[in-house]
Design a protein around this motif. Structure first.
Motif, PDB file in Angstrom:
ATOM      1  N   ASN A 104       0.816  -1.225   0.000  1.00 37.84           N
ATOM      2  CA  ASN A 104       0.000   0.000   0.000  1.00 37.84           C
ATOM      3  C   ASN A 104       0.845   1.268   0.000  1.00 37.84           C
ATOM      4  O   ASN A 104       0.487   2.272   0.622  1.00 37.84           O
ATOM      5  N   SER A 105       1.955   1.244  -0.726  1.00 32.46           N
ATOM      6  CA  SER A 105       2.860   2.392  -0.758  1.00 32.46           C
ATOM      7  C   SER A 105       2.450   3.461  -1.773  1.00 32.46           C
ATOM      8  O   SER A 105       2.940   4.587  -1.701  1.00 32.46           O
ATOM      9  N   PHE A 106       1.567   3.100  -2.723  1.00 32.33           N
ATOM     10  CA  PHE A 106       1.277   4.007  -3.831  1.00 32.33           C
ATOM     11  C   PHE A 106      -0.218   4.220  -4.019  1.00 32.33           C
ATOM     12  O   PHE A 106      -1.026   3.322  -3.790  1.00 32.33           O
ATOM     13  N   ASP A 107      -0.546   5.428  -4.490  1.00 38.18           N
ATOM     14  CA  ASP A 107      -1.941   5.766  -4.789  1.00 38.18           C
ATOM     15  C   ASP A 107      -2.339   5.320  -6.184  1.00 38.18           C
ATOM     16  O   ASP A 107      -3.508   5.040  -6.448  1.00 38.18           O
ATOM     17  N   ASP A 108      -1.377   5.288  -7.089  1.00 36.51           N
ATOM     18  CA  ASP A 108      -1.625   4.932  -8.486  1.00 36.51           C
ATOM     19  C   ASP A 108      -0.437   4.121  -8.994  1.00 36.51           C
ATOM     20  O   ASP A 108       0.715   4.441  -8.670  1.00 36.51           O
ATOM     21  N   VAL A 109      -0.719   3.110  -9.818  1.00 35.97           N
ATOM     22  CA  VAL A 109       0.350   2.300 -10.405  1.00 35.97           C
ATOM     23  C   VAL A 109       0.075   2.141 -11.900  1.00 35.97           C
ATOM     24  O   VAL A 109      -1.055   1.873 -12.315  1.00 35.97           O
ATOM     25  N   ILE A 110       1.126   2.315 -12.701  1.00 41.93           N
ATOM     26  CA  ILE A 110       0.983   2.172 -14.141  1.00 41.93           C
ATOM     27  C   ILE A 110       2.188   1.418 -14.699  1.00 41.93           C
ATOM     28  O   ILE A 110       3.313   1.578 -14.213  1.00 41.93           O
ATOM     29  N   ALA A 111       1.952   0.580 -15.693  1.00 43.88           N
ATOM     30  CA  ALA A 111       3.019  -0.133 -16.390  1.00 43.88           C
ATOM     31  C   ALA A 111       2.729  -0.064 -17.879  1.00 43.88           C
ATOM     32  O   ALA A 111       1.725  -0.619 -18.338  1.00 43.88           O
ATOM     33  N   THR A 112       3.569   0.618 -18.633  1.00 43.07           N
ATOM     34  CA  THR A 112       3.339   0.765 -20.064  1.00 43.07           C
ATOM     35  C   THR A 112       4.397   0.002 -20.855  1.00 43.07           C
ATOM     36  O   THR A 112       5.591   0.180 -20.647  1.00 43.07           O
ATOM     37  N   PHE A 113       3.932  -0.875 -21.726  1.00 44.62           N
ATOM     38  CA  PHE A 113       4.790  -1.635 -22.634  1.00 44.62           C
ATOM     39  C   PHE A 113       5.853  -2.426 -21.870  1.00 44.62           C
ATOM     40  O   PHE A 113       7.004  -2.494 -22.299  1.00 44.62           O
ATOM     41  N   VAL A 114       5.439  -3.024 -20.755  1.00 48.04           N
ATOM     42  CA  VAL A 114       6.427  -3.760 -19.955  1.00 48.04           C
ATOM     43  C   VAL A 114       5.923  -5.113 -19.461  1.00 48.04           C
ATOM     44  O   VAL A 114       6.724  -6.013 -19.220  1.00 48.04           O
ATOM     45  N   ILE A 115       4.616  -5.301 -19.312  1.00 48.40           N
ATOM     46  CA  ILE A 115       4.111  -6.514 -18.677  1.00 48.40           C
ATOM     47  C   ILE A 115       4.415  -7.756 -19.519  1.00 48.40           C
ATOM     48  O   ILE A 115       4.506  -8.871 -18.987  1.00 48.40           O
ATOM     49  N   SER A 116       4.617  -7.582 -20.813  1.00 47.74           N
ATOM     50  CA  SER A 116       4.992  -8.715 -21.667  1.00 47.74           C
ATOM     51  C   SER A 116       6.502  -8.831 -21.846  1.00 47.74           C
ATOM     52  O   SER A 116       6.988  -9.676 -22.603  1.00 47.74           O
ATOM     53  N   VAL A 117       7.244  -7.978 -21.137  1.00 48.62           N
ATOM     54  CA  VAL A 117       8.709  -8.027 -21.175  1.00 48.62           C
ATOM     55  C   VAL A 117       9.259  -8.823 -19.998  1.00 48.62           C
ATOM     56  O   VAL A 117      10.232  -9.549 -20.119  1.00 48.62           O
ATOM     57  N   VAL A 118       8.607  -8.700 -18.837  1.00 46.83           N
ATOM     58  CA  VAL A 118       9.117  -9.312 -17.612  1.00 46.83           C
ATOM     59  C   VAL A 118       9.059 -10.841 -17.694  1.00 46.83           C
ATOM     60  O   VAL A 118       8.209 -11.400 -18.383  1.00 46.83           O
ATOM     61  N   PRO A 119       9.962 -11.528 -16.986  1.00 46.39           N
ATOM     62  CA  PRO A 119       9.974 -13.001 -17.036  1.00 46.39           C
ATOM     63  C   PRO A 119       8.698 -13.637 -16.503  1.00 46.39           C
ATOM     64  O   PRO A 119       8.293 -14.697 -16.971  1.00 46.39           O
ATOM     65  N   ASP A 120       8.053 -12.981 -15.517  1.00 44.98           N
ATOM     66  CA  ASP A 120       6.862 -13.560 -14.888  1.00 44.98           C
ATOM     67  C   ASP A 120       5.787 -12.476 -14.770  1.00 44.98           C
ATOM     68  O   ASP A 120       5.707 -11.772 -13.759  1.00 44.98           O
ATOM     69  N   PRO A 121       4.929 -12.318 -15.796  1.00 42.91           N
ATOM     70  CA  PRO A 121       3.904 -11.273 -15.766  1.00 42.91           C
ATOM     71  C   PRO A 121       2.943 -11.391 -14.584  1.00 42.91           C
ATOM     72  O   PRO A 121       2.511 -10.365 -14.034  1.00 42.91           O
ATOM     73  N   VAL A 122       2.600 -12.615 -14.184  1.00 44.76           N
ATOM     74  CA  VAL A 122       1.689 -12.807 -13.045  1.00 44.76           C
ATOM     75  C   VAL A 122       2.319 -12.273 -11.767  1.00 44.76           C
ATOM     76  O   VAL A 122       1.679 -11.562 -10.986  1.00 44.76           O
ATOM     77  N   LYS A 123       3.576 -12.597 -11.555  1.00 44.49           N
ATOM     78  CA  LYS A 123       4.278 -12.108 -10.370  1.00 44.49           C
ATOM     79  C   LYS A 123       4.395 -10.590 -10.382  1.00 44.49           C
ATOM     80  O   LYS A 123       4.185  -9.918  -9.361  1.00 44.49           O
ATOM     81  N   ALA A 124       4.721 -10.027 -11.542  1.00 48.42           N
ATOM     82  CA  ALA A 124       4.868  -8.576 -11.647  1.00 48.42           C
ATOM     83  C   ALA A 124       3.554  -7.863 -11.353  1.00 48.42           C
ATOM     84  O   ALA A 124       3.522  -6.873 -10.601  1.00 48.42           O
ATOM     85  N   LEU A 125       2.453  -8.349 -11.924  1.00 50.58           N
ATOM     86  CA  LEU A 125       1.170  -7.709 -11.692  1.00 50.58           C
ATOM     87  C   LEU A 125       0.712  -7.908 -10.247  1.00 50.58           C
ATOM     88  O   LEU A 125       0.098  -7.013  -9.648  1.00 50.58           O
ATOM     89  N   SER A 126       1.013  -9.047  -9.670  1.00 45.52           N
ATOM     90  CA  SER A 126       0.699  -9.284  -8.255  1.00 45.52           C
ATOM     91  C   SER A 126       1.455  -8.298  -7.365  1.00 45.52           C
ATOM     92  O   SER A 126       0.909  -7.787  -6.376  1.00 45.52           O
ATOM     93  N   GLU A 127       2.706  -8.028  -7.715  1.00 44.65           N
ATOM     94  CA  GLU A 127       3.495  -7.060  -6.972  1.00 44.65           C
ATOM     95  C   GLU A 127       2.920  -5.649  -7.122  1.00 44.65           C
ATOM     96  O   GLU A 127       2.891  -4.865  -6.160  1.00 44.65           O
TER      97      GLU A 127
END
Length: 205
Positions: A104-127
Motif C-alpha cells: 500500500n505504498s502508492f496511490d496509483d500504479v501504471i506499467a506501459t509496454f512492460v508486462i509482456s517483457v518481464v519473465p513472470d507477468p503474473v508475479k509482476a502484476l501481483s506485486e
C-alpha cells in the motif's frame, strides 16, 4: 525470458529506443496518464519507466517513482529528469517481479509496454497490486493476445522473433487478470486496429 537476457537486449536498445518507439508509445502513455486523474499529492509508481518517455506527462503536484530493470535505460531517463527539472521524480533500478516497497505504498500504479517483457507477468502484476492502495487504479498499456484465430496464429508465429527483440507477443490479458484477481474496468484502444490496449483496473484486495 531471463533477466540477464532482458538487460542485455535493453542495453542495446537504450540509445535508440526513443527514435524507434516514441511516436508509437508516447501518445498512448500520455492518454493513459491523463485519464488516470492523478490527484495532487498522489504517489505514483511507474513500472518499467525505461528511458522516461512518459515523465513529462505527469502533473508536477504528484510524486513519481519510476523503476526499471535496465540501468542503461534508466540513464536516459535520468537525463530527461535533469533536462526538465523534475524534482518530483525518483528513479530506481529494480525488478518488477520483486518490488522493494511496502504494501500500500502508492496511490496509483501504471506499467506501459512492460508486462509482456518481464519473465513472470503474473508475479509482476501481483506485486503491482500489493504496493497499490485498495480501491486505487492499476493501469496497463500493452499488446495482448488477440481473440481472433487468424491474428492469434500470426502472433504465435511471430513470437520467437519478438522474444529476441525483448518482449512476448502472446500474453493473454484475461488469463493474466484472472490469475491475479484484478478487476478490469475498461479496456480500450486509441485506434480501431491498434495493436496496443489501454487497460484501466481497480485494485481490489
Amino acid at each position: 525470458m531471463e533477466q540477464d537476457y532482458i538487460k542485455k537486449v535493453y542495453a542495446g536498445w537504450s540509445n535508440t529506443y526513443d527514435f524507434f518507439f516514441k511516436q508509437m508509445f508516447y501518445p498512448r502513455q500520455k492518454y493513459a496518464i491523463d485519464t488516470m486523474n492523478i490527484r495532487y499529492g498522489d504517489r505514483v509508481l511507474d513500472v518499467g519507466i525505461g528511458t522516461g518517455l512518459s515523465l513529462d506527462c505527469y502533473p508536477r503536484g504528484c510524486e513519481v517513482v519510476g523503476i526499471d530493470l535496465s540501468s542503461s535505460m534508466l540513464k536516459q531517463a535520468e537525463k530527461k529528469k535533469s533536462e526538465h527539472g523534475l524534482d518530483n521524480v525518483s528513479l530506481h533500478e529494480m525488478d518488477a517481479c520483486q518490488l522493494e516497497f511496502e504494501d500500500n505504498s502508492f496511490d496509483d500504479v501504471i506499467a506501459t509496454f512492460v508486462i509482456s517483457v518481464v519473465p513472470d507477468p503474473v508475479k509482476a502484476l501481483s506485486e503491482m497490486k500489493r504496493v497499490c492502495k485498495s480501491g486505487r487504479p492499476v493501469v496497463l498499456v500493452n499488446h495482448f493476445r488477440s481473440n481472433n484465430r487468424l491474428l492469434r496464429w500470426m502472433e504465435e508465429l511471430a513470437d520467437p522473433i519478438c522474444r529476441k527483440l525483448g518482449w512476448s507477443n502472446t500474453l493473454s490479458l484475461h488469463e493474466l487478470t484472472d490469475e491475479v484477481n484484478l478487476q478490469v474496468d475498461t479496456c480500450m484502444r486509441m485506434k480501431k486496429f491498434d495493436p496496443w490496449s489501454i487497460v484501466f483496473a481497480t485494485n481490489t484486495k
